[in-house]
Motif scaffolding. Structure first.
Motif, PDB file in Angstrom:
ATOM      1  N   ILE A 266      14.399  57.653  40.720  1.00  0.00           N
ATOM      2  CA  ILE A 266      14.633  57.970  39.313  1.00  0.00           C
ATOM      3  C   ILE A 266      15.257  56.291  38.471  1.00  0.00           C
ATOM      4  CG2 ILE A 266      16.074  58.832  37.693  1.00  0.00           C
ATOM      5  CD1 ILE A 266      15.726  61.424  39.159  1.00  0.00           C
ATOM      6  N   LYS A 267      16.015  55.722  39.398  1.00  0.00           N
ATOM      7  CA  LYS A 267      16.401  54.415  38.779  1.00  0.00           C
ATOM      8  C   LYS A 267      15.286  53.330  38.562  1.00  0.00           C
ATOM      9  CE  LYS A 267      17.636  52.530  43.315  1.00  0.00           C
ATOM     10  NZ  LYS A 267      18.723  51.880  43.997  1.00  0.00           N
ATOM     11  N   TYR A 268      14.138  53.472  39.317  1.00  0.00           N
ATOM     12  CA  TYR A 268      12.979  52.725  38.998  1.00  0.00           C
ATOM     13  C   TYR A 268      11.916  53.284  38.004  1.00  0.00           C
ATOM     14  CZ  TYR A 268      14.795  50.268  43.031  1.00  0.00           C
ATOM     15  OH  TYR A 268      15.379  49.392  44.113  1.00  0.00           O
ATOM     16  N   ARG A 269      12.464  54.416  37.403  1.00  0.00           N
ATOM     17  CA  ARG A 269      11.612  55.104  36.289  1.00  0.00           C
ATOM     18  C   ARG A 269      11.766  54.276  35.023  1.00  0.00           C
ATOM     19  NH1 ARG A 269      11.615  61.558  37.402  1.00  0.00           N
ATOM     20  NH2 ARG A 269       9.830  61.481  39.148  1.00  0.00           N
ATOM     21  N   GLN A 270      11.044  53.096  34.548  1.00  0.00           N
ATOM     22  CA  GLN A 270      11.086  52.390  33.453  1.00  0.00           C
ATOM     23  C   GLN A 270       9.883  52.200  32.604  1.00  0.00           C
ATOM     24  OE1 GLN A 270      13.079  48.861  35.091  1.00  0.00           O
ATOM     25  NE2 GLN A 270      14.871  49.791  35.510  1.00  0.00           N
ATOM     26  N   MET A 271       9.930  52.282  31.676  1.00  0.00           N
ATOM     27  CA  MET A 271       8.721  52.107  30.768  1.00  0.00           C
ATOM     28  C   MET A 271       8.047  50.787  30.989  1.00  0.00           C
ATOM     29  SD  MET A 271       7.699  54.842  29.054  1.00  0.00           S
ATOM     30  CE  MET A 271       6.671  54.416  27.629  1.00  0.00           C
ATOM     31  N   GLN A 272       8.618  49.933  31.147  1.00  0.00           N
ATOM     32  CA  GLN A 272       8.091  48.526  31.199  1.00  0.00           C
ATOM     33  C   GLN A 272       7.152  48.103  30.119  1.00  0.00           C
ATOM     34  OE1 GLN A 272       9.662  46.651  33.035  1.00  0.00           O
ATOM     35  NE2 GLN A 272       9.800  47.120  35.362  1.00  0.00           N
ATOM     36  N   THR A 273       6.014  47.498  30.460  1.00  0.00           N
ATOM     37  CA  THR A 273       5.323  46.964  29.372  1.00  0.00           C
ATOM     38  C   THR A 273       4.111  47.500  28.814  1.00  0.00           C
ATOM     39  OG1 THR A 273       4.916  45.019  30.472  1.00  0.00           O
ATOM     40  CG2 THR A 273       6.874  44.936  29.146  1.00  0.00           C
ATOM     41  N   PHE A 274       3.519  48.339  29.986  1.00  0.00           N
ATOM     42  CA  PHE A 274       2.100  48.573  29.897  1.00  0.00           C
ATOM     43  C   PHE A 274       1.753  49.303  28.419  1.00  0.00           C
ATOM     44  CE2 PHE A 274      -1.048  51.753  30.116  1.00  0.00           C
ATOM     45  CZ  PHE A 274      -2.465  50.932  30.180  1.00  0.00           C
ATOM     46  N   TYR A 275       2.680  50.128  27.947  1.00  0.00           N
ATOM     47  CA  TYR A 275       2.374  51.002  26.791  1.00  0.00           C
ATOM     48  C   TYR A 275       2.095  49.977  25.653  1.00  0.00           C
ATOM     49  CZ  TYR A 275       7.047  49.899  24.880  1.00  0.00           C
ATOM     50  OH  TYR A 275       8.064  49.117  24.351  1.00  0.00           O
ATOM     51  N   LYS A 276       2.624  48.751  25.550  1.00  0.00           N
ATOM     52  CA  LYS A 276       2.319  47.903  24.476  1.00  0.00           C
ATOM     53  C   LYS A 276       0.684  47.650  24.272  1.00  0.00           C
ATOM     54  CE  LYS A 276       6.536  45.605  24.588  1.00  0.00           C
ATOM     55  NZ  LYS A 276       7.396  44.269  25.118  1.00  0.00           N
ATOM     56  N   TYR A 277       0.142  47.516  25.538  1.00  0.00           N
ATOM     57  CA  TYR A 277      -1.165  47.249  25.756  1.00  0.00           C
ATOM     58  C   TYR A 277      -2.100  48.466  25.509  1.00  0.00           C
ATOM     59  CZ  TYR A 277       0.882  42.888  27.280  1.00  0.00           C
ATOM     60  OH  TYR A 277       1.827  41.678  27.502  1.00  0.00           O
ATOM     61  N   TYR A 278      -1.420  49.690  25.886  1.00  0.00           N
ATOM     62  CA  TYR A 278      -2.138  50.850  25.664  1.00  0.00           C
ATOM     63  C   TYR A 278      -2.259  51.016  24.065  1.00  0.00           C
ATOM     64  CZ  TYR A 278      -3.430  55.660  25.992  1.00  0.00           C
ATOM     65  OH  TYR A 278      -3.813  56.934  26.137  1.00  0.00           O
ATOM     66  N   SER A 279      -0.937  50.885  23.363  1.00  0.00           N
ATOM     67  CA  SER A 279      -0.850  51.405  21.939  1.00  0.00           C
ATOM     68  C   SER A 279      -1.793  50.159  21.091  1.00  0.00           C
ATOM     69  CB  SER A 279       0.467  51.438  21.549  1.00  0.00           C
ATOM     70  OG  SER A 279       1.338  50.360  21.859  1.00  0.00           O
ATOM     71  N   GLY A 280      -2.169  49.103  21.701  1.00  0.00           N
ATOM     72  CA  GLY A 280      -2.488  48.062  20.759  1.00  0.00           C
ATOM     73  C   GLY A 280      -1.750  47.165  20.160  1.00  0.00           C
ATOM     74  N   GLU A 281      -0.177  47.172  20.303  1.00  0.00           N
ATOM     75  CA  GLU A 281       0.696  46.331  19.944  1.00  0.00           C
ATOM     76  C   GLU A 281       0.524  45.065  20.491  1.00  0.00           C
ATOM     77  OE1 GLU A 281       4.576  47.962  20.767  1.00  0.00           O
ATOM     78  OE2 GLU A 281       5.349  45.722  20.800  1.00  0.00           O
ATOM     79  N   LYS A 282      -0.145  44.958  21.694  1.00  0.00           N
ATOM     80  CA  LYS A 282      -0.503  43.684  22.345  1.00  0.00           C
ATOM     81  C   LYS A 282      -1.748  43.737  23.011  1.00  0.00           C
ATOM     82  CE  LYS A 282       3.921  41.599  23.198  1.00  0.00           C
ATOM     83  NZ  LYS A 282       4.767  41.013  24.092  1.00  0.00           N
ATOM     84  N   LYS A 283      -2.440  42.527  23.200  1.00  0.00           N
ATOM     85  CA  LYS A 283      -3.713  42.816  23.802  1.00  0.00           C
ATOM     86  C   LYS A 283      -3.631  41.669  24.924  1.00  0.00           C
ATOM     87  CE  LYS A 283      -8.524  42.221  23.382  1.00  0.00           C
ATOM     88  NZ  LYS A 283      -9.721  41.329  23.102  1.00  0.00           N
ATOM     89  N   ALA A 284      -4.189  42.130  26.342  1.00  0.00           N
ATOM     90  CA  ALA A 284      -4.257  41.099  27.431  1.00  0.00           C
ATOM     91  C   ALA A 284      -4.715  40.020  27.066  1.00  0.00           C
ATOM     92  CB  ALA A 284      -4.908  41.975  28.510  1.00  0.00           C
ATOM     93  N   SER A 285      -4.294  38.852  27.406  1.00  0.00           N
ATOM     94  CA  SER A 285      -5.054  37.411  27.092  1.00  0.00           C
ATOM     95  C   SER A 285      -5.756  37.079  28.007  1.00  0.00           C
ATOM     96  CB  SER A 285      -3.630  36.596  26.972  1.00  0.00           C
ATOM     97  OG  SER A 285      -3.009  36.520  28.235  1.00  0.00           O
ATOM     98  N   VAL A 286      -6.016  37.947  29.110  1.00  0.00           N
ATOM     99  CA  VAL A 286      -7.100  37.449  30.025  1.00  0.00           C
ATOM    100  C   VAL A 286      -7.406  38.707  30.673  1.00  0.00           C
ATOM    101  CG1 VAL A 286      -5.319  36.948  31.933  1.00  0.00           C
ATOM    102  CG2 VAL A 286      -7.609  36.353  32.105  1.00  0.00           C
ATOM    103  N   LEU A 287      -8.912  38.866  30.855  1.00  0.00           N
ATOM    104  CA  LEU A 287      -9.477  40.113  31.557  1.00  0.00           C
ATOM    105  C   LEU A 287      -8.798  40.386  32.823  1.00  0.00           C
ATOM    106  CD1 LEU A 287     -11.916  42.041  31.631  1.00  0.00           C
ATOM    107  CD2 LEU A 287     -13.048  40.378  33.121  1.00  0.00           C
ATOM    108  N   THR A 288      -8.314  41.395  32.865  1.00  0.00           N
ATOM    109  CA  THR A 288      -7.699  42.142  34.021  1.00  0.00           C
ATOM    110  C   THR A 288      -8.123  43.135  34.750  1.00  0.00           C
ATOM    111  OG1 THR A 288      -5.589  41.332  32.664  1.00  0.00           O
ATOM    112  CG2 THR A 288      -5.186  42.841  34.526  1.00  0.00           C
ATOM    113  N   ILE A 289      -8.269  42.824  36.127  1.00  0.00           N
ATOM    114  CA  ILE A 289      -8.934  44.060  36.891  1.00  0.00           C
ATOM    115  C   ILE A 289      -7.926  44.472  37.841  1.00  0.00           C
ATOM    116  CG2 ILE A 289     -10.764  44.526  38.477  1.00  0.00           C
ATOM    117  CD1 ILE A 289     -12.285  42.766  37.131  1.00  0.00           C
ATOM    118  N   PHE A 290      -7.683  45.754  37.913  1.00  0.00           N
ATOM    119  CA  PHE A 290      -6.537  46.210  39.040  1.00  0.00           C
ATOM    120  C   PHE A 290      -7.099  47.537  39.733  1.00  0.00           C
ATOM    121  CE2 PHE A 290      -4.699  49.984  37.341  1.00  0.00           C
ATOM    122  CZ  PHE A 290      -5.181  50.380  36.003  1.00  0.00           C
TER     123      PHE A 290
END
Ligand SMILES: [Zn+2]
Length: 177
Positions: free
Chosen positions: A56-80
């Motif tokens: 539970i202590k590692y359950r953090q939102m981090q930053t992916f949601y910003k890229y999902y919501s459109g608030e930010k855009k990945a600056s380089v093509l990312t494959i994972f």
């Protein structure tokens, strides 16, 4: 072509793209592609977070949601690919892979893509012998067992990748640490 490779991402997309931009400036280069080798943590919301097999202590939102919501855009093509700490419900929606956000592509359980002449193959998850010969039977809401077995590699996925001929390719695998 310049390719950046990241081990576990753990949702730290802001930091990763900032580091790439810093290095691009410092060395006067342009990175064309970022490969992320698992533990990407494509967490869109709190419901995704509770599908992640982490304490539970590692359950953090981090930053992916910003890229999902459109608030930010990945600056380089990312494959994972997926690792063993993922929002498994999200990745299960894309068994054959797909775009999780603009410029961010998931390879699926097992997938191969070609980018600028380079073939890139990936296998998501980790190997556990007791689940290897099973199908993908898990679905949300997960219990403590299925939350984990959801990311165990299945032999059908390895079989699929073995059908690929002309094996000059970059292979993306998750190394458990
Ligand atoms: Zn990790």
């Amino acid at each position: 072509m310049k390719v950046a490779v990241e081990g576990c991402c753990h949702g730290e997309l802001d930091k990763i793209y900032e580091s790439i931009q810093f290095l691009e400036k410092k060395d006067n280069v342009k990175v064309d592609l970022l490969l992320c080798c698992g533990d990407f943590q494509a967490v869109r919301n709190e419901a995704d977070m509770i599908c992640m097999a982490v304490p539970i202590k590692y359950r953090q939102m981090q930053t992916f949601y910003k890229y999902y919501s459109g608030e930010k855009k990945a600056s380089v093509l990312t494959i994972f690919i997926g690792g063993n700490h993922e929002a498994s419900n999200h990745l299960q929606e894309l068994p054959y892979g797909g775009w999780v956000a603009p410029n961010i592509y998931y390879l699926g359980y097992a997938g191969v893509v070609k980018y600028r002449g380079v073939r890139i193959g990936g296998l998501s998850g980790i190997f556990k012998p007791h689940d290897y010969r099973k199908g993908h039977f898990e679905y949300p809401p997960y219990n403590q067992q299925t939350m984990r077995s959801a990311y165990h590699v299945r032999n059908i996925e390895v079989f699929k990748l073995k059908q690929v001929r002309n094996i000059s390719a970059v292979h993306v695998i998750h190394i458990v640490m």
